[in-house]
Design an enzyme around this catalytic site. Structure first.
Site, mmCIF file in Angstrom:
data_model
loop_
_atom_site.group_PDB
_atom_site.id
_atom_site.type_symbol
_atom_site.label_atom_id
_atom_site.label_comp_id
_atom_site.label_asym_id
_atom_site.label_seq_id
_atom_site.Cartn_x
_atom_site.Cartn_y
_atom_site.Cartn_z
ATOM 1 N N ARG A 61 -25.985 80.201 -5.022
ATOM 2 C CA ARG A 61 -27.131 79.774 -4.204
ATOM 3 C C ARG A 61 -28.152 80.894 -4.017
ATOM 4 O O ARG A 61 -29.326 80.648 -3.781
ATOM 5 C CB ARG A 61 -26.651 79.229 -2.860
ATOM 6 C CG ARG A 61 -27.695 78.340 -2.221
ATOM 7 C CD ARG A 61 -27.403 77.842 -0.805
ATOM 8 N NE ARG A 61 -26.044 77.589 -0.473
ATOM 9 C CZ ARG A 61 -25.307 78.383 0.314
ATOM 10 N NH1 ARG A 61 -25.814 79.501 0.811
ATOM 11 N NH2 ARG A 61 -24.060 78.066 0.591
ATOM 12 N N TYR A 115 -53.386 68.412 1.264
ATOM 13 C CA TYR A 115 -52.548 67.532 0.437
ATOM 14 C C TYR A 115 -51.793 66.568 1.358
ATOM 15 O O TYR A 115 -51.201 66.997 2.367
ATOM 16 C CB TYR A 115 -51.584 68.429 -0.332
ATOM 17 C CG TYR A 115 -50.645 67.781 -1.291
ATOM 18 C CD1 TYR A 115 -51.103 67.039 -2.378
ATOM 19 C CD2 TYR A 115 -49.272 67.961 -1.150
ATOM 20 C CE1 TYR A 115 -50.219 66.483 -3.279
ATOM 21 C CE2 TYR A 115 -48.379 67.413 -2.057
ATOM 22 C CZ TYR A 115 -48.855 66.671 -3.116
ATOM 23 O OH TYR A 115 -47.980 66.129 -4.007
ATOM 24 N N ASP A 187 -52.304 77.000 0.701
ATOM 25 C CA ASP A 187 -51.860 76.287 -0.502
ATOM 26 C C ASP A 187 -52.845 76.671 -1.599
ATOM 27 O O ASP A 187 -53.988 76.224 -1.608
ATOM 28 C CB ASP A 187 -51.863 74.771 -0.239
ATOM 29 C CG ASP A 187 -51.312 73.980 -1.424
ATOM 30 O OD1 ASP A 187 -51.430 74.464 -2.567
ATOM 31 O OD2 ASP A 187 -50.795 72.865 -1.199
ATOM 32 N N LYS A 212 -47.369 72.535 -11.127
ATOM 33 C CA LYS A 212 -48.672 72.348 -11.762
ATOM 34 C C LYS A 212 -48.885 73.422 -12.832
ATOM 35 O O LYS A 212 -48.373 73.309 -13.911
ATOM 36 C CB LYS A 212 -49.770 72.350 -10.689
ATOM 37 C CG LYS A 212 -49.438 71.468 -9.459
ATOM 38 C CD LYS A 212 -49.444 69.989 -9.772
ATOM 39 C CE LYS A 212 -48.816 69.111 -8.717
ATOM 40 N NZ LYS A 212 -49.306 69.225 -7.363
HETATM 41 C C1 LIG Z 1 -48.730 68.679 -6.166
HETATM 42 C C2 LIG Z 1 -49.168 69.494 -5.007
HETATM 43 C C3 LIG Z 1 -48.257 69.955 -4.063
HETATM 44 C C4 LIG Z 1 -46.797 69.579 -4.090
HETATM 45 O O1 LIG Z 1 -46.124 70.007 -5.216
HETATM 46 P P1 LIG Z 1 -44.792 69.237 -5.713
HETATM 47 O O2 LIG Z 1 -44.181 70.215 -6.630
HETATM 48 O O3 LIG Z 1 -45.273 67.982 -6.348
HETATM 49 O O4 LIG Z 1 -43.944 68.983 -4.509
HETATM 50 C C5 LIG Z 1 -48.724 70.751 -3.045
HETATM 51 N N1 LIG Z 1 -50.021 71.067 -2.939
HETATM 52 C C6 LIG Z 1 -50.937 70.636 -3.815
HETATM 53 C C7 LIG Z 1 -52.356 71.025 -3.644
HETATM 54 C C8 LIG Z 1 -50.543 69.822 -4.870
HETATM 55 O O5 LIG Z 1 -51.450 69.358 -5.728
#
Ligand SMILES: *Cc1c(COP(=O)(O)O)cnc(C)c1O
Length: 398
Positions: A61, A115, A187, A212
């Site tokens: 872990r 988001y 973010d 992403k």
């Molecule tokens: C997709 C996204 C997330 C979340 O990511 P996941 O890996 O899909 O949980 C958070 N913030 C933004 C701006 C996003 O586009």
């Protein structure tokens, strides 16, 4: 602390995290799968339990060199950062960062363009644990000082904003937060540290949905939080308590994606800008929401603070019904229809941001479409959009 060298970010994405003791000289850090780690004797087992496990094999872990290598690389990409923790998704990363900071009775200031699942976390789980959330206008800047009360503990930013791409005045908000001893979270999924080095700009916790651009190939879910000076211990303790762990296979995919992130982003940037400008001149389009275009709220902040733009933006269709918008998207051939973004392939979805707002309104005439511009030939993508506009005109009678 990352102050090892002064190479450029495009070099760092290639070299970072590839320590010889983790790779044994193999170019890509290998996949180490583990739950149990075996000790030579009981004395060694007991000694391991009392020790700091950072970058030491202890129990699955706590990770293996596969995960440490990716986390270390992300830390190196953020000058001044103390450390990075990985998560099984971007949302898990956001949740861990907020839970590391907030306690019952605290108030969170959350940008209204966040988001949607971030909003859901704040108004759901956090509320259940006695944490209140106040939403704020993404264009608030230094005016955020007026919202700070005795229980305000954290300010969460997302810049540009999800769906509508407002660029926040991060330096102004960070200055206010610092003056009040309030933690800042960002973010930074859209810009990545390559276009906005968040820790160097004073952010305490910078979050990536690595799903992403880091993974970049739409084949793994992954998230990260990189902590600024003095912030890593709280993040690590909370993440340990939550039992957070990333599969080594997914960490490997993240590392592999990272190595090409700079060249991919350069192409995403160039193609997205070409298409955004082409769309801006089309009579079928009433607005293009792209931080690098002058009409975007916060464009001045974008020019001041960012070193580049990525491949995601939105456009407003000038007229027509939801049916016409659906026809436009369904007619596209090269653009897939699906959530997420940051992979090599182009995507299009209808978006309705007004559904995810509480203190600001969007007065866009027309219906919005979000585009992720992938790595296909840009002329082919434009031809595809051109065909979709022709189909849209038939439905709208334009
Ligand atoms: C997709 C996204 C997330 C979340 O990511 P996941 O890996 O899909 O949980 C958070 N913030 C933004 C701006 C996003 O586009």
């Amino acid at each position: 602390m990352n102050d090892r060298d002064d190479t450029k970010p495009a070099t760092k994405v290639v070299t970072a995290g590839r320590r010889k003791e983790w790779t044994a000289g193999i170019v890509n850090p290998p996949i180490w799968r583990a739950s149990t780690i075996l000790y030579d004797d009981v004395a060694q087992l007991r000694a391991a339990a009392g020790r700091d496990t950072h970058h030491r094999l202890f129990y699955g872990r706590r990770g293996t060199p596969t995960q440490w290598s990716l986390a270390d690389a992300l830390t190196e990409l953020e000058p001044g950062a103390e450390g990075t923790f990985l998560y099984p998704s971007g949302v898990a990363a956001i949740a861990a960062a907020l839970l590391a900071i907030l306690s019952p009775g605290d108030e969170l200031l959350l940008v209204d363009s966040a988001y949607d699942p971030t909003r859901g976390l704040a108004t759901g789980l956090l509320k259940r644990f006695g944490i209140t959330t106040r939403f704020y206008d993404p264009m608030i800047g230094a005016g955020i000082a007026d919202l700070i009360g005795p229980t305000t503990r954290a300010i969460f930013m997302e810049s540009p904003g999800s769906l509508t791409f407002e660029v926040q005045d991060i330096p102004a908000i960070v200055a206010v937060a610092r003056a009040h001893g309030i933690a800042t979270l960002l973010d930074n999924t859209w810009a990545t540290p390559l276009f906005f080095p968040a820790i160097a700009r004073g952010i305490d916790y910078t979050i990536l949905a690595c799903t992403k651009y880091v993974v970049g190939h739409s084949d793994a879910m992954l998230g990260s939080v990189t902590a600024g000076p003095g912030c890593f211990a709280a993040l690590r303790d909370t993440s340990f308590h939550l039992g957070q762990h990333v599969a080594p296979d997914d960490a490997f995919l993240g590392s592999r994606g990272l190595r090409t992130m700079a060249v991919r982003l350069r192409q995403h940037q160039e193609s997205a800008l070409t298409i955004a400008r082409w769309l801006d001149a089309r009579p079928e389009v009433s607005a293009v929401h792209h931080p690098a275009l002058p009409g975007c709220p916060g464009h001045e902040q974008f020019k001041r603070d960012f070193t580049g733009s990525s491949g995601l933006f939105s456009l407003a269709l000038a007229a027509g019904s939801d049916d016409a918008r659906t026809t436009f998207i369904d007619t596209l051939d090269l653009f897939g229809i699906g959530y997420s973004w940051g992979g090599y392939e182009s995507l299009a979805i209808p978006i309705d941001p007004q559904r995810h707002r509480s203190v600001t309104t969007r007065d866009d005439a027309g219906l919005l479409v979000r585009l992720q511009i992938g790595l296909e030939d840009v002329g082919d993508l434009i031809a595809d959009l051109d065909r979709a506009f022709a189909a849209w005109r038939v439905v709208t009678g334009a």
